[in-house]
Design a protein around this motif. Sequence first.
Motif, PDB file in Angstrom:
ATOM      1  N   TYR A 108       0.797  -1.208  -0.034  1.00 47.93           N
ATOM      2  CA  TYR A 108       0.067   0.005   0.081  1.00 47.93           C
ATOM      3  C   TYR A 108       1.052   1.339   0.096  1.00 47.93           C
ATOM      4  O   TYR A 108       0.302   2.358  -0.327  1.00 47.93           O
ATOM      5  CB  TYR A 108      -0.863  -0.097   1.102  1.00 47.93           C
ATOM      6  CG  TYR A 108      -1.858  -1.260   1.145  1.00 47.93           C
ATOM      7  CD1 TYR A 108      -2.812  -1.454   0.417  1.00 47.93           C
ATOM      8  CD2 TYR A 108      -1.764  -2.195   2.203  1.00 47.93           C
ATOM      9  CE1 TYR A 108      -3.438  -2.533   0.649  1.00 47.93           C
ATOM     10  CE2 TYR A 108      -2.294  -3.301   2.315  1.00 47.93           C
ATOM     11  CZ  TYR A 108      -3.383  -3.450   1.360  1.00 47.93           C
ATOM     12  OH  TYR A 108      -4.058  -4.755   1.371  1.00 47.93           O
ATOM     13  N   ASN A 109       2.299   1.197   0.392  1.00 49.07           N
ATOM     14  CA  ASN A 109       2.970   2.330   0.256  1.00 49.07           C
ATOM     15  C   ASN A 109       4.268   2.148  -0.817  1.00 49.07           C
ATOM     16  O   ASN A 109       5.146   2.911  -0.757  1.00 49.07           O
ATOM     17  CB  ASN A 109       3.569   2.711   1.613  1.00 49.07           C
ATOM     18  CG  ASN A 109       4.604   1.823   2.096  1.00 49.07           C
ATOM     19  OD1 ASN A 109       4.377   0.726   1.560  1.00 49.07           O
ATOM     20  ND2 ASN A 109       5.821   2.247   2.737  1.00 49.07           N
ATOM     21  N   ASP A 150       5.337   2.146  -4.850  1.00 47.04           N
ATOM     22  CA  ASP A 150       5.279   2.437  -6.082  1.00 47.04           C
ATOM     23  C   ASP A 150       6.777   2.184  -6.907  1.00 47.04           C
ATOM     24  O   ASP A 150       7.679   2.482  -6.603  1.00 47.04           O
ATOM     25  CB  ASP A 150       5.183   4.131  -6.219  1.00 47.04           C
ATOM     26  CG  ASP A 150       4.761   4.356  -7.519  1.00 47.04           C
ATOM     27  OD1 ASP A 150       4.966   3.604  -8.361  1.00 47.04           O
ATOM     28  OD2 ASP A 150       4.255   5.797  -7.567  1.00 47.04           O
ATOM     29  N   MET A 158       3.466   8.225  -6.347  1.00 46.88           N
ATOM     30  CA  MET A 158       2.010   8.843  -6.073  1.00 46.88           C
ATOM     31  C   MET A 158       1.899   9.197  -4.833  1.00 46.88           C
ATOM     32  O   MET A 158       2.676   8.491  -3.869  1.00 46.88           O
ATOM     33  CB  MET A 158       0.953   7.382  -6.245  1.00 46.88           C
ATOM     34  CG  MET A 158       1.005   6.927  -7.591  1.00 46.88           C
ATOM     35  SD  MET A 158       0.049   7.951  -8.547  1.00 46.88           S
ATOM     36  CE  MET A 158      -1.469   8.145  -8.160  1.00 46.88           C
ATOM     37  N   TYR A 159       1.248  10.285  -4.431  1.00 52.92           N
ATOM     38  CA  TYR A 159       1.243  11.072  -3.060  1.00 52.92           C
ATOM     39  C   TYR A 159      -0.386  11.334  -2.716  1.00 52.92           C
ATOM     40  O   TYR A 159      -1.172  11.511  -3.703  1.00 52.92           O
ATOM     41  CB  TYR A 159       2.039  12.272  -2.944  1.00 52.92           C
ATOM     42  CG  TYR A 159       3.593  12.144  -3.244  1.00 52.92           C
ATOM     43  CD1 TYR A 159       4.224  11.992  -2.016  1.00 52.92           C
ATOM     44  CD2 TYR A 159       4.051  12.121  -4.401  1.00 52.92           C
ATOM     45  CE1 TYR A 159       5.783  11.737  -2.263  1.00 52.92           C
ATOM     46  CE2 TYR A 159       5.508  11.958  -4.564  1.00 52.92           C
ATOM     47  CZ  TYR A 159       6.273  11.716  -3.193  1.00 52.92           C
ATOM     48  OH  TYR A 159       7.883  11.580  -3.567  1.00 52.92           O
ATOM     49  N   PRO A 160      -0.730  11.220  -1.351  1.00 52.30           N
ATOM     50  CA  PRO A 160      -1.713  11.634  -1.094  1.00 52.30           C
ATOM     51  C   PRO A 160      -2.215  12.959  -1.203  1.00 52.30           C
ATOM     52  O   PRO A 160      -1.204  13.821  -1.346  1.00 52.30           O
ATOM     53  CB  PRO A 160      -2.173  11.133   0.298  1.00 52.30           C
ATOM     54  CG  PRO A 160      -0.738  11.077   0.953  1.00 52.30           C
ATOM     55  CD  PRO A 160       0.052  10.569  -0.201  1.00 52.30           C
ATOM     56  N   ARG A 202      -3.110  13.959   3.294  1.00 55.17           N
ATOM     57  CA  ARG A 202      -1.833  13.866   4.278  1.00 55.17           C
ATOM     58  C   ARG A 202      -1.868  14.341   5.552  1.00 55.17           C
ATOM     59  O   ARG A 202      -1.541  13.992   6.387  1.00 55.17           O
ATOM     60  CB  ARG A 202      -0.753  14.611   3.376  1.00 55.17           C
ATOM     61  CG  ARG A 202       0.612  14.760   3.811  1.00 55.17           C
ATOM     62  CD  ARG A 202       1.196  13.381   4.264  1.00 55.17           C
ATOM     63  NE  ARG A 202       2.453  13.502   4.932  1.00 55.17           N
ATOM     64  CZ  ARG A 202       2.994  12.716   5.681  1.00 55.17           C
ATOM     65  NH1 ARG A 202       2.737  11.545   5.538  1.00 55.17           N
ATOM     66  NH2 ARG A 202       4.016  12.938   6.310  1.00 55.17           N
ATOM     67  N   GLU A 253      -3.131  11.482   7.466  1.00 57.06           N
ATOM     68  CA  GLU A 253      -2.197  10.570   7.938  1.00 57.06           C
ATOM     69  C   GLU A 253      -1.044  10.663   8.880  1.00 57.06           C
ATOM     70  O   GLU A 253      -1.058  10.000   9.560  1.00 57.06           O
ATOM     71  CB  GLU A 253      -1.378  10.542   6.373  1.00 57.06           C
ATOM     72  CG  GLU A 253      -0.424   9.281   6.253  1.00 57.06           C
ATOM     73  CD  GLU A 253       0.091   9.121   4.963  1.00 57.06           C
ATOM     74  OE1 GLU A 253      -0.480   8.120   4.151  1.00 57.06           O
ATOM     75  OE2 GLU A 253       1.093  10.021   4.908  1.00 57.06           O
ATOM     76  N   TYR A 271      -0.879   4.451   6.145  1.00 58.06           N
ATOM     77  CA  TYR A 271      -0.963   5.168   5.062  1.00 58.06           C
ATOM     78  C   TYR A 271      -2.440   5.207   4.530  1.00 58.06           C
ATOM     79  O   TYR A 271      -3.392   4.492   4.916  1.00 58.06           O
ATOM     80  CB  TYR A 271      -0.264   4.106   4.098  1.00 58.06           C
ATOM     81  CG  TYR A 271       1.022   3.804   4.502  1.00 58.06           C
ATOM     82  CD1 TYR A 271       2.050   4.646   4.174  1.00 58.06           C
ATOM     83  CD2 TYR A 271       1.442   2.428   5.014  1.00 58.06           C
ATOM     84  CE1 TYR A 271       3.374   4.348   4.722  1.00 58.06           C
ATOM     85  CE2 TYR A 271       2.753   2.192   5.440  1.00 58.06           C
ATOM     86  CZ  TYR A 271       3.714   3.241   5.306  1.00 58.06           C
ATOM     87  OH  TYR A 271       5.141   2.820   5.704  1.00 58.06           O
ATOM     88  N   TRP A 282      -4.502   6.774   0.989  1.00 58.08           N
ATOM     89  CA  TRP A 282      -4.793   7.147  -0.478  1.00 58.08           C
ATOM     90  C   TRP A 282      -6.247   7.350  -0.894  1.00 58.08           C
ATOM     91  O   TRP A 282      -7.209   6.801  -0.207  1.00 58.08           O
ATOM     92  CB  TRP A 282      -4.154   6.172  -1.227  1.00 58.08           C
ATOM     93  CG  TRP A 282      -4.558   4.553  -1.327  1.00 58.08           C
ATOM     94  CD1 TRP A 282      -5.351   4.150  -2.126  1.00 58.08           C
ATOM     95  CD2 TRP A 282      -4.338   3.684  -0.136  1.00 58.08           C
ATOM     96  NE1 TRP A 282      -5.714   2.839  -1.741  1.00 58.08           N
ATOM     97  CE2 TRP A 282      -5.146   2.492  -0.762  1.00 58.08           C
ATOM     98  CE3 TRP A 282      -3.496   3.680   0.803  1.00 58.08           C
ATOM     99  CZ2 TRP A 282      -5.195   1.484   0.149  1.00 58.08           C
ATOM    100  CZ3 TRP A 282      -3.691   2.427   1.664  1.00 58.08           C
ATOM    101  CH2 TRP A 282      -4.394   1.450   1.186  1.00 58.08           C
ATOM    102  N   GLU A 283      -6.426   7.801  -2.155  1.00 55.60           N
ATOM    103  CA  GLU A 283      -7.514   8.139  -2.693  1.00 55.60           C
ATOM    104  C   GLU A 283      -8.453   6.995  -2.982  1.00 55.60           C
ATOM    105  O   GLU A 283      -7.539   6.129  -3.550  1.00 55.60           O
ATOM    106  CB  GLU A 283      -7.827   9.267  -3.561  1.00 55.60           C
ATOM    107  CG  GLU A 283      -7.475  10.671  -3.152  1.00 55.60           C
ATOM    108  CD  GLU A 283      -6.189  10.849  -2.741  1.00 55.60           C
ATOM    109  OE1 GLU A 283      -5.431  10.172  -3.055  1.00 55.60           O
ATOM    110  OE2 GLU A 283      -5.894  12.044  -2.410  1.00 55.60           O
ATOM    111  N   PHE A 291     -12.086   7.191   0.386  1.00 54.04           N
ATOM    112  CA  PHE A 291     -10.468   7.063   0.609  1.00 54.04           C
ATOM    113  C   PHE A 291     -10.391   5.672   1.216  1.00 54.04           C
ATOM    114  O   PHE A 291     -11.022   5.119   1.860  1.00 54.04           O
ATOM    115  CB  PHE A 291     -10.058   8.061   1.588  1.00 54.04           C
ATOM    116  CG  PHE A 291     -10.291   7.979   2.955  1.00 54.04           C
ATOM    117  CD1 PHE A 291      -9.317   7.498   3.918  1.00 54.04           C
ATOM    118  CD2 PHE A 291     -11.155   8.959   3.205  1.00 54.04           C
ATOM    119  CE1 PHE A 291      -9.735   7.686   5.186  1.00 54.04           C
ATOM    120  CE2 PHE A 291     -11.548   9.009   4.598  1.00 54.04           C
ATOM    121  CZ  PHE A 291     -10.909   8.271   5.572  1.00 54.04           C
TER     122      PHE A 291
END
Length: 292
Positions: A91-92, A94, A114-116, A121, A124, A147, A149-150, A156
């Motif tokens: 999940y974190n 890339d 990829m960043y939230p 954030r 998070e 973590y 994310w969308e 989310f």
Amino acid sequence: MNAGQIINIYRWWFLEREKLQINRFFLNLFVKMEAAMGLMRRMPPKHTETALSALLSLLPHHSSDLLSQVDQPLQVVCDVDNGKEFILCEYNRDADSYRSPWSNKYHPPLEDGMYPSSELRTLEVEANEVFTVYRDQYYEGGISSVYLWEDDNEGFVACFLIKKDGSKYGHGRRGYLHEGGWDAIHVIQVGPEEEGMAHYCLTSTIMLSLTTNSETSGTFSLSGSIRRQMKADLSVEDGHLCNMGKMIEELEGKLRNQLDQVYFGKTKEMVCTLRPPPELLLPMPLPEARNP
């Protein structure tokens, strides 16, 4: 029967034959995937990585499904920017880099990672701080990471991770275990807000492994995993973090009780049946001899 009818019959026969071959193909894929997942469910957590690597070589077409559905023991690395450790997972990740929840940077560095969003954030960062307190109170140490994310459904997803090395060389404070680990993975899907309510779907997985080695009991190894799901529609008046924390606390408590009853309780019952405690092995008095 004219030529047109014969052509239609052959056309129908060929279509049905193709459909049958396609159905057999997908059925074969389904059977292989079910067999692989059944094998992984019965595999001890410490052997999961080796077994998964073997399955990926045997079923290369199912690599994405296997990697997304099989939970592996969590790995830890150190964030060089602030000296804090964080947990690695799917999940974190890339490409071959993993994003740290502390610095929000990828390790190794990744330019187009990829960043939230800024809002996620902020949530998070707050979730990592709160979950650190939760981890210390329930686990007396260990490592945790959160973590966010969308989601594609205007909501989310949040992933709460805890890793506790319970061995005498790791985070274990009592030193009872020779080797041991507790990996907790909590994934929560949060739906969009509607009239002050939101739908939460929590999937929790616990992987436990422990080994004792003493002169009195010898070497004893126990390992396994358990997964459960919980759904709820809750008010967002107190915030998403409060709702997610309550759900994790409730479900994790149930999982701990189930592990205690299934793994430890059943193991204790089997050991006591095969090797009764000394206090139960009292000498039976012999019947007195009768005088003729």
